[in-house]
Structures are given as structure tokens and as C-alpha cells.
Design a protein around this motif. Sequence first.
Motif, PDB file in Angstrom:
ATOM      1  N   ALA A 436      68.506  31.291  62.524  1.00  9.35           N
ATOM      2  CA  ALA A 436      69.840  30.680  62.439  1.00  9.35           C
ATOM      3  C   ALA A 436      70.348  30.286  63.819  1.00  9.35           C
ATOM      4  N   THR A 437      70.140  31.167  64.807  1.00 11.11           N
ATOM      5  CA  THR A 437      70.609  30.880  66.167  1.00 11.11           C
ATOM      6  C   THR A 437      69.872  29.688  66.763  1.00 11.11           C
ATOM      7  N   GLN A 438      68.548  29.660  66.605  1.00  5.99           N
ATOM      8  CA  GLN A 438      67.771  28.572  67.190  1.00  5.99           C
ATOM      9  C   GLN A 438      68.061  27.245  66.503  1.00  5.99           C
ATOM     10  N   ILE A 439      68.205  27.257  65.194  1.00  8.24           N
ATOM     11  CA  ILE A 439      68.509  26.004  64.492  1.00  8.24           C
ATOM     12  C   ILE A 439      69.883  25.484  64.917  1.00  8.24           C
ATOM     13  N   SER A 440      70.860  26.368  65.006  1.00  8.89           N
ATOM     14  CA  SER A 440      72.217  25.949  65.391  1.00  8.89           C
ATOM     15  C   SER A 440      72.227  25.354  66.793  1.00  8.89           C
ATOM     16  N   SER A 441      71.527  26.003  67.730  1.00  7.29           N
ATOM     17  CA  SER A 441      71.530  25.498  69.108  1.00  7.29           C
ATOM     18  C   SER A 441      70.836  24.144  69.227  1.00  7.29           C
ATOM     19  N   ARG A 442      69.749  23.942  68.465  1.00  8.30           N
ATOM     20  CA  ARG A 442      69.024  22.678  68.546  1.00  8.30           C
ATOM     21  C   ARG A 442      69.749  21.556  67.795  1.00  8.30           C
ATOM     22  N   ALA A 452      74.987  15.609  60.658  1.00 15.57           N
ATOM     23  CA  ALA A 452      75.506  15.558  59.290  1.00 15.57           C
ATOM     24  C   ALA A 452      74.406  15.888  58.292  1.00 15.57           C
ATOM     25  N   ASP A 453      73.189  15.367  58.541  1.00 15.63           N
ATOM     26  CA  ASP A 453      72.052  15.696  57.658  1.00 15.63           C
ATOM     27  C   ASP A 453      71.734  17.190  57.713  1.00 15.63           C
ATOM     28  N   ALA A 454      71.817  17.761  58.920  1.00 15.91           N
ATOM     29  CA  ALA A 454      71.541  19.193  59.061  1.00 15.91           C
ATOM     30  C   ALA A 454      72.565  20.026  58.309  1.00 15.91           C
ATOM     31  N   GLY A 455      73.821  19.623  58.384  1.00 10.53           N
ATOM     32  CA  GLY A 455      74.846  20.355  57.647  1.00 10.53           C
ATOM     33  C   GLY A 455      74.649  20.283  56.153  1.00 10.53           C
ATOM     34  N   ARG A 456      74.169  19.139  55.678  1.00  9.97           N
ATOM     35  CA  ARG A 456      73.969  18.956  54.237  1.00  9.97           C
ATOM     36  C   ARG A 456      72.716  19.668  53.749  1.00  9.97           C
ATOM     37  N   LEU A 457      71.647  19.650  54.551  1.00  7.42           N
ATOM     38  CA  LEU A 457      70.358  20.185  54.105  1.00  7.42           C
ATOM     39  C   LEU A 457      70.133  21.642  54.502  1.00  7.42           C
ATOM     40  N   LEU A 458      70.768  22.085  55.587  1.00  6.40           N
ATOM     41  CA  LEU A 458      70.503  23.433  56.101  1.00  6.40           C
ATOM     42  C   LEU A 458      71.744  24.303  56.162  1.00  6.40           C
ATOM     43  N   GLY A 459      72.905  23.723  55.923  1.00  4.07           N
ATOM     44  CA  GLY A 459      74.152  24.458  56.132  1.00  4.07           C
ATOM     45  C   GLY A 459      74.397  25.581  55.163  1.00  4.07           C
ATOM     46  N   ASP A 460      73.785  25.558  53.968  1.00  2.00           N
ATOM     47  CA  ASP A 460      74.059  26.602  52.975  1.00  2.00           C
ATOM     48  C   ASP A 460      73.214  27.844  53.165  1.00  2.00           C
ATOM     49  N   GLY A 461      72.308  27.835  54.138  1.00  7.21           N
ATOM     50  CA  GLY A 461      71.485  29.013  54.402  1.00  7.21           C
ATOM     51  C   GLY A 461      70.302  29.180  53.481  1.00  7.21           C
ATOM     52  N   VAL A 462      70.110  28.276  52.525  1.00  3.19           N
ATOM     53  CA  VAL A 462      68.983  28.353  51.601  1.00  3.19           C
ATOM     54  C   VAL A 462      67.693  28.009  52.336  1.00  3.19           C
TER      55      VAL A 462
END
Length: 584
Positions: A436-442, A452-462
Motif C-alpha cells: 500500500a505504501t509503495q503503490i501510494s508513493s509511486r 484517476a485510473d489508480a483511484g478507480r482500479l486500486l483505491g478499494d484495496g481489492v
Amino acid sequence: MARASRTAREPAPDGSMTHRQVLEALSGLLLGMFVSILANTVVSTSLPLILSDLKGSQSAYTWVVTATLLATTVSTPIWGKVADLFNRKLLIQLALAVFVIGSALAGFSQDAGTLIAFRVLQGLGAGGLVALSQIIMADIISPRERGRYAGLFGAVMALGTIGGPLLGGVVTDAFGWRWNFFIALPVAIVAIVLLQRTLHLPARPKRVVRMDYLGAALITSSISLLLIWVTLAGSQFEWLSMTSWVMAIGAVLLLVAAVIVEMRATEPIIPLSLFRSRTFTFATVASLAVGVSLFGTSVFLSQYMQLARGATPTESGLLTIPMMGGLLISSTLFGTVISRRGTWKSIMVSGSVLMLVGTTLLGTLDVYTSLVFVGVYMFTLGAGLGMVMQNLVLVVQNTIEVRHLGVATSSVTFFRSLGGAVGVSVMGSILGSVVATQISSRVGNLSPANQADAGRLLGDGVIPQVNLLPDVLRIIVETAYGSGVGLIFLVSAPLVLVTLLMVSLLPNHPLGTETGIDRVRSATVESTPAPKSTRLRETETVEDIVIDVSAASAGLLPVGRAHDTQSIRIVQPASDKTRTTRDE
């Protein structure tokens, strides 16, 4: 003719079994173990896809694995205690039935919560299978001979662990992941029938049955709360929060209460007197780290292959073959060596060193590590596990009192499962935080559109399906999981060092030549007071007494003239020879 057929298949009246009878008795056990391993491993490579389909997070992924390990852990000592009190053949059939029912129900799961619940039922059966197979094996095979037969268990374990992921990958790609939970059912039915036909255990002495239900409840509650705490801390609440302190202190208090109850119980689930044995104490501590290596590796290497290297479930199964190949080769080879030589210490120390080297090498993993090197690292760790895992049980069975054989065997397995459950929980928590930390920083360095794509595809933690992500996000996810998996192996390396230390401190007792049944019979005969008719005058020798051979062969005391001094008894060892000794 029917009588001849039955006696050819069943043990002799004294409980001795031929090599063929041992193999026949083991056939049902081996098939039962294969079913349990297969039912677990067929889903291992498809778990990322399953959790993605069921909208599960990394925490849910960890709990799907931990739930089974938790149920296995808390039920193992209970199965072991029950095995010392009830019919072991019936119990292992019951455990197998519970396991496959849980597996089948898991195939109908509609969300991550129901999957976790059915995995708990699966774990309850698995605890019985793991404990009872080792206990029954000790009943019919002496420690000296157990090494070569343990190689068969190692071979079945490796076959199920290697073939399961491959079969699971193919089934998932061809028919869907739900069929992974159903394919073990016909094999389980065959295993139950085979156990009924081939497993013939001599009757054990009758005893009053007492179960420590309060102790079982307290042990289950303390371990469960501990695992819930290490799983949720850091994600659902902070490690140093009030919630975290309450759960940690609660787990400790429940454990203290369990110890107090076990000290006072007539038939404790885990007799604390066992820890007076250096062999038992060191073996249980070593088993904790073995559990972390065994279960942690199998769980997180599948994630590494699919989420960091873009492998399909089938490819993931193929890529993890080196580890199970190392386990298969080493357990079979060194099991035979132990049986031939009767020595085990140097082999177990060497295996612990290989475990430490393999785990440390896996700690260097990242997204760019050559798959050839990954295979070498896995083979090294697997070879070490094969030399240590089963032999920890063997050395405990070799030295423990026969009346505690079942509970001691299950206790070693309990601590191995506990290490695996806690290890997977902690490693999963660390992995989730790192990813989670590495994805958020990158993601913060990407363009607004990609953010915006990251928030839609990865934001829910699934857990994502990596091959469906845009290239820029796929690289970020693969890099995060690659370095994250390497970090958790590096964190677990000091625990393997503990295994090496504990194995080095184990007393080097030679392996015995009596089976568990022989030891029970000897203990029963020795504890029976000699009748007055067997008294000897000081001027007489043992040879002066007329011994009824038929009574001796049935385990009874000799008959003779009435005398006034020392008594004698018959001690019948594993061989067919009968000898007489004076009471001290």
C-alpha cells in the motif's frame, strides 16, 4: 478361507505387523493425507483470482489462509488428546469427512466472508488428519524404521503439493475456480473406504474418558484472539492503539488462564509435564519457525509469481515445483538414511542450515530476480524443510512416554501450525502495509489521468488482476509486490536461526526399535503386580520356574510354585523372543 484371509490382513495377536501389512495399513493414511494436501494446494495458485472475483482485500486474502491454519492449530491438540482416549481409526475417518465437507461447501462461497467460514471447517478436519496420521504411524512402526516410511509421507506431500497447484491452475483456466473445491470429493470417498478395509489396529487398554473442555475453550480463545490481533493491527487500527492493547492483553490473560486450568486438569489437552523433556521443549520451539517457513513460503510465493511476475495460475504452479521437489527428494533420501543408520542429529542440523540459507536468499527477491535463481532458492529451502520437518516429530515420539504419544505428537504439529498461522498473519500484515505504501508513493508521481485510473482500479484495496491493468499501473503493482514479498522473507530469516539453535541443542538419543503398540504392551505388563505364586526363594533361579508359554505370548504373567521372595515378570520386546527379568 474367510478366517485365513482376515488373519493375513490383520496384525498378529501380539500386534506385530509384516512389511506388507504395514504398507497396506499406510495406504489409506497416505491417500487421506493426499486428499487433504490436494484440497488445499489446488486453490493456492488461484487464490489471487478467487479473492479478486469475490472482491476481497489483502487482509481477506491473508484470512482465507489464516482461518484454515487457525482451525488446524487449535484443533490439533484436541484431536491428539481424543486419540489417546477413543478409537483412532474411526477418528481419522471422521476427520477426513469433515475436511472434504468443508472443502465442498467452500466451492459455493459468494463472498470472502463465507469462504473464510468454510475454510475454518476445512481446517478442523485438517487438524485431525495431520495429527492422527502421525499418531497411527507411531503405533505400527518403530522410530528406527519410521524414517523410510516417513519418506512415503514426504513423497505424497510433495506429489500433492506439486500436482495440486498444476491441477488447480488447469481447472481454474478451463472450468473456473469453484471446481477446485470439488475435485477432492471422489478421492476422499475412496480414502475412507480404503481406511476401513486396510487399517487394522490392535485394541488398546480401556480407560476412563475425561476431556478438558474448559482448557480446550481457553486455548482456542487465546490463540484466536492473538491471530485476530496480529492480522488486523496496522490495517484496521494502529499497533499501539487502545484496541491493540486490549486485544493483546486479553490474549495473554486467556493464555495464563489456560495454563492454570491445564495444570489442574485430570486429562489436560496439553500436559505441561511434557515440557520437562528437553527434547519436547526444543522440538516445539523449532516447529514454530518451521511452520513460518512452510506455510509462509507456499502462500506468498504464489502471490509473487502472479502479482509480481504476471504468471497465470498454471504457470505459478509450475514455477513453485523446485521447492516441493527439494522437499520430496530430501525427505525420501534422508528418511532412508536415518532408518539405515539410526542416527538423525547431523541430518537435522544440516537441514536447518539449508533452511536458513534458502530463506535468506528468498529475502533478496524483487521484480527483476531471475526465475532460475528463484528456483534455486526455493529448492534449497525445500530440501532443508524435508530434512527437518518430519524428523522433529520422530525425535519426540522416540523419547516421550507412550501414554502421552498422541498428545505429544499433536502438540509438535500444533506449534508448527501455530507458527504458520501467526507467521502468515504477520507476514501478510507487513506485505499489505508495504504494498500500500509503495503503490501510494509511486501513484503520486503519475499524471492526473493515471492517478484517476489508480483511484478507480486500486483505491478499494481489492487484490487486482494484474494482467487487466494499464501498463503503467501494472508495473507499479508488480514492483510493489516483488519487493514486498522479498522483505517478508528477510524478516522471517531470524526465526529460522532459532530452529537451527533448537535442533543443535536436541539431545542425541538413538532411535528405538519398538512400535507404539509394543511400548503400550510392555508398560501394561510391567505395571501389573506379580502374583504371589511367582515368588522365588533366594536359592532358586529364574530357570527353576515352569512358565506357561501360551500365557506369556498373550502378555500374561508366568505361573509357577508359591515362593516367598523376589517376584519375576515377563517382558516381551518387539522381537518374538521372550525373556524373564527380576523386579528391581
